[in-house]
Design an enzyme around this catalytic site. Structure first.
Site, PDB file in Angstrom:
ATOM      1  N   ASN A 210       0.659  -1.016   0.103  1.00 47.54           N
ATOM      2  CA  ASN A 210      -0.036  -0.051   0.126  1.00 47.54           C
ATOM      3  C   ASN A 210       0.914   1.392  -0.088  1.00 47.54           C
ATOM      4  OD1 ASN A 210      -2.305  -1.440   0.237  1.00 47.54           O
ATOM      5  ND2 ASN A 210      -2.874  -0.869   2.314  1.00 47.54           N
ATOM      6  N   ASP A 279      -5.168  -4.929   2.993  1.00 47.54           N
ATOM      7  CA  ASP A 279      -6.461  -5.742   3.175  1.00 47.54           C
ATOM      8  C   ASP A 279      -6.493  -7.194   2.867  1.00 47.54           C
ATOM      9  OD1 ASP A 279      -7.880  -3.720   4.691  1.00 47.54           O
ATOM     10  OD2 ASP A 279      -8.314  -2.813   2.814  1.00 47.54           O
ATOM     11  N   LYS A 289      10.680 -17.684  -8.167  1.00 50.24           N
ATOM     12  CA  LYS A 289      10.375 -16.828  -8.963  1.00 50.24           C
ATOM     13  C   LYS A 289       9.317 -17.107  -9.997  1.00 50.24           C
ATOM     14  CE  LYS A 289      11.942 -13.103 -11.896  1.00 50.24           C
ATOM     15  NZ  LYS A 289      13.013 -12.424 -12.734  1.00 50.24           N
ATOM     16  N   ASP A 308      -8.511  -7.782  10.495  1.00 49.93           N
ATOM     17  CA  ASP A 308      -8.297  -6.301  10.656  1.00 49.93           C
ATOM     18  C   ASP A 308      -7.717  -6.031  12.122  1.00 49.93           C
ATOM     19  OD1 ASP A 308      -9.116  -3.794  11.462  1.00 49.93           O
ATOM     20  OD2 ASP A 308     -10.545  -3.880   9.717  1.00 49.93           O
ATOM     21  N   ILE A 309      -6.655  -5.302  12.064  1.00 55.34           N
ATOM     22  CA  ILE A 309      -5.733  -5.276  13.418  1.00 55.34           C
ATOM     23  C   ILE A 309      -6.677  -4.477  14.282  1.00 55.34           C
ATOM     24  CG2 ILE A 309      -3.660  -4.718  14.417  1.00 55.34           C
ATOM     25  CD1 ILE A 309      -2.428  -5.206  11.608  1.00 55.34           C
ATOM     26  N   PHE A 325      -7.415   5.493  11.385  1.00 54.46           N
ATOM     27  CA  PHE A 325      -7.126   6.614  10.478  1.00 54.46           C
ATOM     28  C   PHE A 325      -8.289   6.031   9.130  1.00 54.46           C
ATOM     29  CE2 PHE A 325      -4.096   9.901  10.492  1.00 54.46           C
ATOM     30  CZ  PHE A 325      -3.641   9.731  11.800  1.00 54.46           C
ATOM     31  N   LYS A 343     -15.957  -0.506  13.296  1.00 57.57           N
ATOM     32  CA  LYS A 343     -14.627  -1.194  13.766  1.00 57.57           C
ATOM     33  C   LYS A 343     -14.668  -1.060  15.354  1.00 57.57           C
ATOM     34  CE  LYS A 343     -11.830  -0.823   9.779  1.00 57.57           C
ATOM     35  NZ  LYS A 343     -10.288  -1.195   9.249  1.00 57.57           N
TER      36      LYS A 343
HETATM   37  O1  PMT Z   1       2.521   7.433   5.787  1.00 60.05           O
HETATM   38  P1  PMT Z   1       2.078   8.604   5.129  1.00 60.05           P
HETATM   39  O2  PMT Z   1       2.729   8.725   3.861  1.00 60.05           O
HETATM   40  O3  PMT Z   1       2.457   9.957   5.772  1.00 60.05           O
HETATM   41  O4  PMT Z   1       0.500   8.682   5.009  1.00 60.05           O
HETATM   42  C1  PMT Z   1      -0.473   8.703   5.846  1.00 60.05           C
HETATM   43  C2  PMT Z   1      -1.636   7.732   5.820  1.00 60.05           C
HETATM   44  C3  PMT Z   1      -2.580   8.323   4.713  1.00 60.05           C
HETATM   45  C4  PMT Z   1      -1.128   6.351   5.331  1.00 60.05           C
HETATM   46  C5  PMT Z   1      -2.593   7.861   7.272  1.00 60.05           C
HETATM   47  O5  PMT Z   1      -2.814   9.001   7.512  1.00 60.05           O
HETATM   48  C6  PMT Z   1      -3.772   6.990   6.868  1.00 60.05           C
HETATM   49  O6  PMT Z   1      -4.702   7.332   6.496  1.00 60.05           O
HETATM   50  N1  PMT Z   1      -3.491   5.711   7.413  1.00 60.05           N
HETATM   51  C7  PMT Z   1      -4.614   4.518   7.196  1.00 60.05           C
HETATM   52  C8  PMT Z   1      -4.527   3.734   6.049  1.00 60.05           C
HETATM   53  C9  PMT Z   1      -5.614   2.911   5.767  1.00 60.05           C
HETATM   54  O7  PMT Z   1      -5.280   1.753   5.671  1.00 60.05           O
HETATM   55  O8  PMT Z   1      -6.766   3.393   5.871  1.00 60.05           O
HETATM   56  P2  PMT Z   1      -8.094   2.416   5.775  1.00 60.05           P
HETATM   57  O9  PMT Z   1      -9.157   3.334   5.613  1.00 60.05           O
HETATM   58  O10 PMT Z   1      -8.038   1.275   4.633  1.00 60.05           O
HETATM   59  O11 PMT Z   1      -8.207   1.654   7.104  1.00 60.05           O
HETATM   60  C10 PMT Z   1      -8.682   1.884   8.156  1.00 60.05           C
HETATM   61  C11 PMT Z   1      -8.222   1.683   9.509  1.00 60.05           C
HETATM   62  O12 PMT Z   1      -8.038   0.287   9.647  1.00 60.05           O
HETATM   63  C12 PMT Z   1      -6.740   2.072   9.563  1.00 60.05           C
HETATM   64  O13 PMT Z   1      -6.372   2.712  10.785  1.00 60.05           O
HETATM   65  C13 PMT Z   1      -6.071   1.166   9.359  1.00 60.05           C
HETATM   66  O14 PMT Z   1      -4.550   1.019  10.189  1.00 60.05           O
HETATM   67  C14 PMT Z   1      -6.705  -0.128   9.955  1.00 60.05           C
HETATM   68  N2  PMT Z   1      -6.580  -1.446   9.498  1.00 60.05           N
HETATM   69  C15 PMT Z   1      -7.019  -1.731   8.070  1.00 60.05           C
HETATM   70  C16 PMT Z   1      -6.677  -2.826   7.401  1.00 60.05           C
HETATM   71  C17 PMT Z   1      -6.433  -3.988   8.464  1.00 60.05           C
HETATM   72  N3  PMT Z   1      -6.336  -5.444   7.996  1.00 60.05           N
HETATM   73  N4  PMT Z   1      -5.960  -3.693   9.661  1.00 60.05           N
HETATM   74  C18 PMT Z   1      -6.205  -2.641  10.221  1.00 60.05           C
HETATM   75  O15 PMT Z   1      -5.962  -2.212  11.405  1.00 60.05           O
END
Ligand code: PMT
Length: 400
Positions: A210, A279, A289, A308-309, A325, A343
């Site tokens: 990602n 995800d 390879k 999902d952590i 986030f 969540k």
């Molecule tokens: O690192 P930078 O370049 O500074 O950019 C920052 C950022 C844009 C990455 C950051 O600000 C941000 O938005 N991080 C969350 C990225 C993300 O995966 O967002 P999401 O909307 O897909 O996921 C929502 C939340 O679930 C996030 O807190 C993510 O960490 C969490 N998650 C997602 C998938 C998963 N399998 N486990 C999780 O815990």
């Protein structure tokens, strides 16, 4: 002066006889662990040379607003973005008047205008100038804008007058400046932060990942450390150094991140999921390879969903305050609110990752903090500054 450790301090020196004491101020700031950059006004150069302050600060002293070379090296906007706080000592009546009226006709006034953090002034002037209504009105106006005013002191002045107007002694200024940082609000709290991307291997030479530079998560870790918290940072591969004072745990895959989080979450007061976790990962890892098939124009990869952590942390018994986030490209607030509920979070921070000037990779971000009862918008600003505001917001929730 613990609160000055790792701070970026911009020292403004203006033209008064007390300017010679700014050398001592730079020395104390450096000794306290701050990085120091100095801006001098033209008249300050009549009292002390830039070379002296350059040698003491270890950084080039900036003097000119319209100097092409200085602007190319670190111009007023970069200086304003770099600084955690501005201290102007000595601050003359003229500079105080300029700041109060919002004028930007030299490097110091322009940088201060472009800066949206704390500004402290140590006035120094003749006692009649100090008592003048216009000076007092200017100071009152600056106080309403949350400028901090240190002193002045009273006594015999360079001109022979006796009264208020002497700049405080450097050590007194440093003590006031240091205690002006409200930085220990998370003292005694422990925070677990995830940052960066995860990398999901397909074969020994390829992976799915990602976008994430780690800047947002690492800035949050730094801000949390500065707020007095004990910080554990679990990060995917990025090209920046982790803050010195954290427990740093590097990982690569989403599974490794999940395991590291679950291993370290016990006893934490706050969890902040900044990482861009994949995800999905390839269902099977190819030990060799994958060869390019000449006879086929496509390759199908089977992906499997990762845990999902964030959701898993929310479901823990004795869970910490959980912050996620939301990286969205459309319907920012609606989608973020759905994630807050689905969540089971205490707080979600919505950022628009379709905007190239913020979000991924950028030094800046623009976010909305959303809880079930409140929405707080934080305008576009440096990730370091936004991180401080996020930590302040969280501290109010976990320390009350
Ligand atoms: O690192 P930078 O370049 O500074 O950019 C920052 C950022 C844009 C990455 C950051 O600000 C941000 O938005 N991080 C969350 C990225 C993300 O995966 O967002 P999401 O909307 O897909 O996921 C929502 C939340 O679930 C996030 O807190 C993510 O960490 C969490 N998650 C997602 C998938 C998963 N399998 N486990 C999780 O815990």
């Amino acid at each position: 002066m613990k609160s000055l450790v790792n701070k970026n301090i911009l020292l403004g020196v203006t033209g008064g006889i007390a300017a010679y004491k700014s050398a001592e101020i730079v020395r104390h700031l450096k000794k306290s662990g701050s990085a120091v950059r100095v801006i001098m006004t033209k008249s300050a150069e009549e009292f002390i040379t830039p070379l002296t302050l350059q040698a003491l600060s270890g950084n080039r002293v900036s003097t000119d607003l319209l100097d092409v070379e200085s602007e190319a090296a670190m111009g007023h906007i970069e200086l304003a973005k770099w600084a955690d706080a501005i201290l102007i000592a000595p601050a003359t009546a003229n500079t105080i008047a300029k700041l109060s009226s919002g004028r930007g006709d030299d490097l110091l006034s322009t940088t201060t205008l472009a800066f949206d953090g704390p500004v402290s002034l140590a006035p120094a002037m003749n006692q009649t100038m100090w008592r003048d209504d216009r000076t007092q009105e200017n100071l009152e106006k600056l106080k309403t804008k949350e400028f901090k005013i240190f002193g002045p002191g009273s006594g015999e002045q360079a001109c022979g007058d006796i009264g208020l107007g002497r700049m405080l002694e450097p050590l007194e200024i440093l003590q006031l400046f240091s205690s002006s940082f409200n930085q220990e609000e998370m003292s005694g709290k422990s925070i677990l932060i995830t940052a960066g991307p995860t990398q999901e291997p397909i074969d020994p030479v390829r992976y799915i990942t990602n976008r994430s530079s780690g800047k947002m998560g690492y800035s949050l870790a730094e801000a949390a450390i500065q707020s007095g918290a004990e910080v554990t940072l679990i990060s995917g591969p990025v090209h920046i150094d982790p803050p010195e004072k954290c427990n740093f745990i590097p990982i690569e895959t989403a599974v490794e991140m999940y395991e590291a989080v679950m291993h370290h979450i016990k006893g934490k007061d706050v969890y902040i999921g900044t990482a861009a976790v994949a995800d999905y990962s390839p269902a099977n890892f190819n030990e060799s390879k994958i060869k390019k098939e000449e006879s086929s124009s496509s390759l199908t990869l089977e992906l499997q969903k990762n845990r999902d952590i964030l959701k898993s942390v929310s479901k823990l018994a004795n869970r910490p305050y959980v912050v996620g986030f939301a990286a969205e490209t459309d319907d920012l607030l609606d989608n973020a609110e759905k994630k807050l509920i689905n969540k089971g979070l205490d707080l979600i921070i919505a950022n628009d990752v379709s905007n190239k000037e913020i979000g991924f990779d950028s030094d800046d971000n623009e976010v909305t903090l959303i809880t079930t009862t409140e929405k707080k918008y934080l305008e576009k600003q440096n990730k370091k500054k936004i991180s401080k505001k996020i930590i302040e917001f969280i501290s109010l929730a976990v320390t009350n």
